[in-house]
Design an enzyme around this catalytic site. Structure first.
Site, short mmCIF file in Angstrom:
data_model
loop_
_atom_site.label_atom_id
_atom_site.label_comp_id
_atom_site.label_asym_id
_atom_site.label_seq_id
_atom_site.Cartn_x
_atom_site.Cartn_y
_atom_site.Cartn_z
N LYS A 266 7.70 58.40 17.53
CA LYS A 266 8.59 59.25 18.32
C LYS A 266 8.73 60.62 17.65
CE LYS A 266 11.61 55.58 20.14
NZ LYS A 266 11.40 55.83 21.58
N ARG A 340 9.73 45.37 25.46
CA ARG A 340 9.22 44.39 26.44
C ARG A 340 8.34 43.34 25.77
NH1 ARG A 340 6.58 49.24 29.77
NH2 ARG A 340 8.36 50.25 28.77
N1 BES Z 1 14.02 52.10 22.67
C1 BES Z 1 13.26 52.89 23.55
C2 BES Z 1 14.04 53.30 24.80
C3 BES Z 1 15.26 54.16 24.61
C4 BES Z 1 15.18 55.53 24.80
C5 BES Z 1 16.47 53.59 24.29
C6 BES Z 1 16.31 56.31 24.63
C7 BES Z 1 17.59 54.39 24.13
C8 BES Z 1 17.51 55.74 24.31
C9 BES Z 1 12.02 52.15 23.99
O1 BES Z 1 11.50 51.25 23.07
C10 BES Z 1 10.96 53.16 24.25
O2 BES Z 1 10.56 53.80 23.33
N2 BES Z 1 10.54 53.27 25.50
C11 BES Z 1 9.54 54.21 25.87
C12 BES Z 1 8.56 53.50 26.75
C13 BES Z 1 7.30 54.29 27.00
C14 BES Z 1 6.50 54.44 25.73
C15 BES Z 1 6.50 53.58 28.05
C16 BES Z 1 10.24 55.33 26.61
O3 BES Z 1 11.21 55.09 27.32
O4 BES Z 1 9.83 56.48 26.43
MN MN Z 2 10.18 52.18 21.70
#
Ligand code: BES
Ligand code: MN
Ligand code: ZN
Length: 489
Positions: A266, A340
């Site tokens: 990230k 997931r």
């Molecule tokens: N934990 C994150 C989602 C999240 C984002 C939770 C902001 C709380 C606040 C999740 O694991 C994630 O990174 N999701 C990605 C999925 C994508 C790579 C398909 C996302 O939402 O960007």
């Molecule tokens: Mn994630």
């Protein structure tokens, strides 16, 4: 652990009101009529209360809003706080009124003249919920808080109604503490130890270690944790308060103790927020705690997948293919779509082992749900209309925002992989839906199931009705009510 304030319920004549040195609270409806017990303030205040209630300032108060009458001349009190609340207010409204008391209070004691208000217990619960403060890592000693005393017409009856509510408040506090805790403290080990400690409350707690998970074939979950120095775990919490022959209801939580994104790392800005990525598991833990504390007459099993998603030489790569416990293979397109993968295995395990009458999973699963619903409502995905309606009704009654989102084959086809049975991302459009659709592949069609995407509601940057900024504990109240409605009515 943060404990809720102790609140005493005492008879109306237990305290000499004129002599009370702290804050005195009264409730007045839109009609400006002073309830019987509060009339005792009239004379010492020499009409000031009546004048206030006839003023524009009082008329401008919205339901559950409050105003302070400071240092009333004929009283020893610091202030008389007038809270606008109808005698027939809904429970949610009464809680907000209680929250207004908590917000205004400092270190002084509080005397709440609730008298025969039918919502005294809910007012107390709102006060307790809003009184939360996470001070575990502040060096300064937390300021001592004065005692809270409710003067009520029927102390025993109010105390009896308040006791199960206090159990739920403790559950909410447990969830908030877990979600607020930084990831160097709340490791997978530490989280599991906090859950194991709940055995004292009568919960059965089992911890499945990596070797167990490997033997079970949980390749999807293990792949997420393989880059971390913290071992992956699944913790199973059982509360058996219902009939022995009744299958349990299952709660499943995403417990990513830190989500760096892994190799699909990230951006730095805001990454510190990913300490909350175990929020789903936190809610499951909080609900199980409240069920145990209030000795719920229901059979409920809570399962949490605890992992840390880190980049390292042993981390999972984009393009890896993992095999889930169900047997389906998954191409990991993006290591940041890890929740997931964790849930896929825990959902499958929950069904294989417990044949639950229904499953609700909770996860801070996607940023996309925040784009869709903001921070006001949790995304609700369901394969069963009746269970979904029951949940939405419970959430409405508890004042926790929730909104149903779609599922369907049209979204499912976005998960096709060239080399495996599916891939773990479906692209940007409808990102929260494709994530839910991925989970649906690990739910047997005969199992009523709800997925709650709490990415936008688990943690807030601003104060909310019943919580200061930070972890909210969203979901504990609604799920506790759902279980009450379904199994204990
Ligand atoms: N934990 C994150 C989602 C999240 C984002 C939770 C902001 C709380 C606040 C999740 O694991 C994630 O990174 N999701 C990605 C999925 C994508 C790579 C398909 C996302 O939402 O960007
Ligand atoms: Mn994630
Ligand atoms: Zn995540």
């Amino acid at each position: 652990m943060t404990s809720p304030a102790e609140i005493a319920f005492r008879p109306e004549d237990a305290v000499e009101i004129a002599e009370f040195p702290g804050r005195i609270v009264i409730f007045v409806g839109a009609d400006g009529r002073v309830p019987a017990l509060a009339r005792k303030l009239d004379r010492p205040m020499r009409g000031a209360l009546k004048r206030f209630l006839a003023s524009e300032a009082f008329a401008a108060l919205k339901p559950a809003e409050a105003a302070d009458l400071g240092y009333p001349a004929g009283l020893a009190a610091e202030a008389v706080q007038v809270v606008r609340l109808e005698p027939r207010a809904a429970a949610v409204e009464a809680r907000r009124a209680g929250a207004a008391i908590a917000k205004a209070r400092g270190t002084a004691g509080v005397l709440v003249l609730a008298g025969s208000h039918p919502r005294a217990a809910e007012i107390a619960q709102g006060l307790a919920l809003r009184d939360y403060d996470f001070t575990a890592h502040k060096s300064a000693e937390p300021k001592p808080r004065g005692a809270v005393t409710f003067l009520v017409a029927k102390p025993e009856a109010v105390a009896a109604a308040a006791a199960p509510m206090a159990a739920v408040t403790e559950g909410v506090f447990f969830t908030r503490d877990l979600v607020n805790e930084p990831s160097n403290v709340l490791t997978t080990e530490d989280f599991a130890a906090r859950l194991a400690a709940m055995q004292e409350l009568g919960l059965e707690v089992e911890i499945l270690e990596e070797a167990d998970l490997k033997a079970l074939g949980m390749g999807a979950l293990l792949g997420v944790g393989q880059g971390s120095a913290s071992p992956s775990k699944v913790v199973v919490l059982q509360w058996r308060g219902g009939p022995a022959d009744q299958p349990p209801f299952a709660l499943v939580g995403k417990g990513v103790c830190f989500d760096s994104g892994g190799i699909s790392i990230k951006p730095a800005a805001g990454m510190e927020e990913m300490t909350m990525d175990m929020g789903g598991a936190g809610v499951v833990a909080g609900v199980m705690r409240s069920l145990a504390l209030r000795r719920a007459k229901a059979n409920v099993v809570g399962l949490v997948g605890l992992v840390e998603n880190m980049p390292s030489g042993t981390a999972q790569r984009p393009g890896d293919v993992v095999r889930s416990m169900k047997g389906d293979t998954i191409e990991v397109i993006n290591t940041d779509a890890e929740g997931r993968l964790v849930l896929a295995d825990v959902l499958w395990y929950a069904q294989e082992r417990f044949q639950p009458s229904g499953i609700i999973d909770l996860a801070t699963l996607t940023g996309a749900i925040i784009v869709a619903l903001g921070h006001e409502k949790t995304g609700v995905f369901a394969n069963d209309d009746a269970l979904c309606a029951a949940f939405l009704k419970a959430a409405e009654a508890e004042g926790e925002g929730a909104w149903r989102m779609p599922l369907g084959e049209a979204y499912d086809k976005l998960l096709k992989s060239r080399i495996a049975d599916m891939k773990n991302t479906g692209g940007r459009p409808g990102g929260a839906v494709t994530a839910a659709q991925f989970l649906a592949r690990f739910v047997k069609p005969e199992t009523p199931w709800i997925h709650l995407d709490i990415a936008g509601t688990a943690l807030l940057k601003t104060d909310s009705a019943l919580a200061p900024k930070g972890a909210t504990g969203w979901g504990v109240l609604s799920l506790d009510r759902l279980i009450r409605d379904r199994f204990e009515a």
